[in-house]
Design an enzyme around this catalytic site. Sequence first.
Site, PDB file in Angstrom:
ATOM      1  CG  ASP A 230      17.570 -46.032 -54.443  1.00 25.69           C
ATOM      2  OD1 ASP A 230      17.208 -45.137 -53.658  1.00 25.69           O
ATOM      3  OD2 ASP A 230      18.090 -45.809 -55.539  1.00 25.69           O
ATOM      4  CB  SER A 231      19.044 -52.082 -52.168  1.00 24.04           C
ATOM      5  OG  SER A 231      20.157 -51.730 -51.388  1.00 24.04           O
TER       6      SER A 231
ATOM      7  CD  GLU B  15       8.606 -26.391 -65.818  1.00 18.62           C
ATOM      8  OE1 GLU B  15       7.758 -25.490 -65.669  1.00 18.62           O
ATOM      9  OE2 GLU B  15       9.009 -26.756 -66.935  1.00 18.62           O
TER      10      GLU B  15
ATOM     11  CE  LYS C 210      19.212 -42.015 -53.953  1.00 20.38           C
ATOM     12  NZ  LYS C 210      19.642 -43.269 -54.588  1.00 20.38           N
TER      13      LYS C 210
ATOM     14  N   GLY D 264       8.272 -28.782 -74.699  1.00 21.50           N
ATOM     15  CA  GLY D 264       8.865 -29.733 -75.639  1.00 21.50           C
ATOM     16  C   GLY D 264       9.638 -28.983 -76.696  1.00 21.50           C
TER      17      GLY D 264
ATOM     18  CB  SER E  86      24.013 -52.306 -52.360  1.00 20.24           C
ATOM     19  OG  SER E  86      23.211 -51.136 -52.261  1.00 20.24           O
TER      20      SER E  86
ATOM     21  CG  HIS F 123       9.807 -23.615 -68.598  1.00 24.88           C
ATOM     22  ND1 HIS F 123       9.410 -24.873 -68.969  1.00 24.88           N
ATOM     23  CD2 HIS F 123      10.199 -22.994 -69.738  1.00 24.88           C
ATOM     24  CE1 HIS F 123       9.560 -25.029 -70.265  1.00 24.88           C
ATOM     25  NE2 HIS F 123      10.044 -23.907 -70.762  1.00 24.88           N
TER      26      HIS F 123
ATOM     27  N   GLY G 255      23.033 -49.200 -49.967  1.00 24.80           N
ATOM     28  CA  GLY G 255      22.547 -47.957 -50.558  1.00 24.80           C
ATOM     29  C   GLY G 255      21.116 -47.687 -50.094  1.00 24.80           C
TER      30      GLY G 255
ATOM     31  CB  CYS H 243       6.739 -24.046 -72.621  1.00 16.96           C
ATOM     32  SG  CYS H 243       7.884 -23.351 -73.806  1.00 16.96           S
ATOM     33  CE1 TYR H 244       5.114 -28.434 -79.760  1.00 14.32           C
ATOM     34  CE2 TYR H 244       3.877 -29.883 -78.293  1.00 14.32           C
ATOM     35  CZ  TYR H 244       4.248 -29.497 -79.570  1.00 14.32           C
ATOM     36  OH  TYR H 244       3.756 -30.168 -80.657  1.00 14.32           O
TER      37      TYR H 244
END
Length: 511
Positions: A222-223, A166, A364, A53, A218, A164, A220, A80-81
């Site tokens: 996701d939908s 990650e 995603k 952070g 659509s 970090h 796409g 970290c933080y």
Amino acid sequence: MNSIAILDFGSQYAQIIARRPREAQVYCELFPWDAPRENILSIRPKGFILSGGPKSVYETNAPFIQPFILDTGLPILGICYGMQALAHALGGQVDASAQREYGPAEIQPLMPGTMLDAISKVWMSHGDRITRLPEGFTALARSGNSPCAAMGDMKRKYFGVQFHPEVHHTPNGSLLLRHFVIDICGAKADWTPASIIDDAVARIRNQVGDQRVLAAVSGGVDSSVAAALVHKAVGDQLVCMFVDTGLLRANEAEQVASAFRRGLGMELIAVQAGGEFFSALKGVTEPEQKRRIVGEKFIHIFEAQAKQLGRPKFLVQGTIYPDVVESSAPERDKTEKIKTHHNVGGLPQDMPFELVEPLRYLFKDEVRLVGEALGLSEELVWRQPFPGPGLTVRCLGEVTRERVERLRAADKILLEELSGAGYLGKGAQTSQAFMVLLPVRSVGVMGDQRTYQEAAAIRAVTTEDFMTADWARLPHDLLARVSNRIVNEVNGINRVVYDLTSKPPGTIEWE
Ligand code: XMP
């Protein structure tokens, strides 16, 4: 449940942290550091990861570790933080260091036999450092600037790393996170596409009972995946609606219809509305106005259809986890609204439906894995992002049927060439590529004839997250083929240029 809670102290990497346990097939959720106890504990975590952070632990209003977290007695890893907050909470000392440590650094393990043996190069980004460890802790590694680059209390299973783990700039960092989650917290690796599907199906059935459900697809990812999940759960109670705005890429409308009807055996109502969109866009050139018009028209058509269908009680939305996290994350720099993106081509919040959001907790690429496991075609699952306002924002100047057809023909050639050469699709480097039609005419010569026609631009980018992007270094021969074919095959375009702008300062789309 078998999960990990990640507490977000305002880190720009919070979502990246959340990727790592999931890659190890352990479910995790992100919470703002000050989220209520019952929310955080509702996922029954096996351990906590505290993010980095921007603050200093002694600053007023600095985020802190809520006491109930320590009371659970569960393992904690502070990054970290998060490490500094852990040290501060347990009686250690954190001080500003004379020199900020930012970027690549090296650490030396101080105690052999820990996971840190696998790590030497790390990514640092901090101003403060720990100068006295809390009781029960041992320093596990040091770096040039931090006498304590990692710390641990083996008894309580509390750990902290100043770097970090990650980010990709810390090689093997993900192994460290995996070790914490699986070996230290004892979480089981049982979060797979199959288990996600089973879980979603049970939840959807529970939510909708025997009521009817409507989904607006659509084309796409996701939908489509959201609708396929709901179909798996409640079959014919689901009706899918697809609005063909006349502003889609070549063959897209047919592909969507066939993927749903033939591929998945689902009911799909296709609304042909191109005429309405082109009339509404007549004479309009201003980008924001185009977006607004397409958005409003879409909602209007959707509402009329929903009414005809007797207004089903439930509506499927392809909301994914980054949207959810962004709207509840702790204060970060508020980015200015550059384009009215994400409310265009979508539906307003206040529609009289109860929402079914089966992808609410997925990133995603997890959505894609679920899509593949559900049997959706690779073409659909790996489709590039496509803006809600469709080709309007790629057809600069006035959007007429003729100009959109011209753009579509050029775009089709680009996609054919790039896919053929392996530069687009699953696993390819280029994340998004499309043509932009410019409202600019230039002089050319074809055969012995002078031409005076429009120019078109190739836009191709590489990006991880679409927040920043670089222009794709496509081979010159490939670009030459695209350009030749467009000028030869598409009526009305006599010049092709390549967009060499990164984002920032450019955006990916031109409008
Ligand atoms: P920009 O142009 O802002 O685009 O760099 C970033 C990503 O967002 C997509 N995009 C949109 N997506 N509705 C959407 O759903 C929109 O209005 C919209 N505009 C841009 C763009 O294609 C890129 O992937």
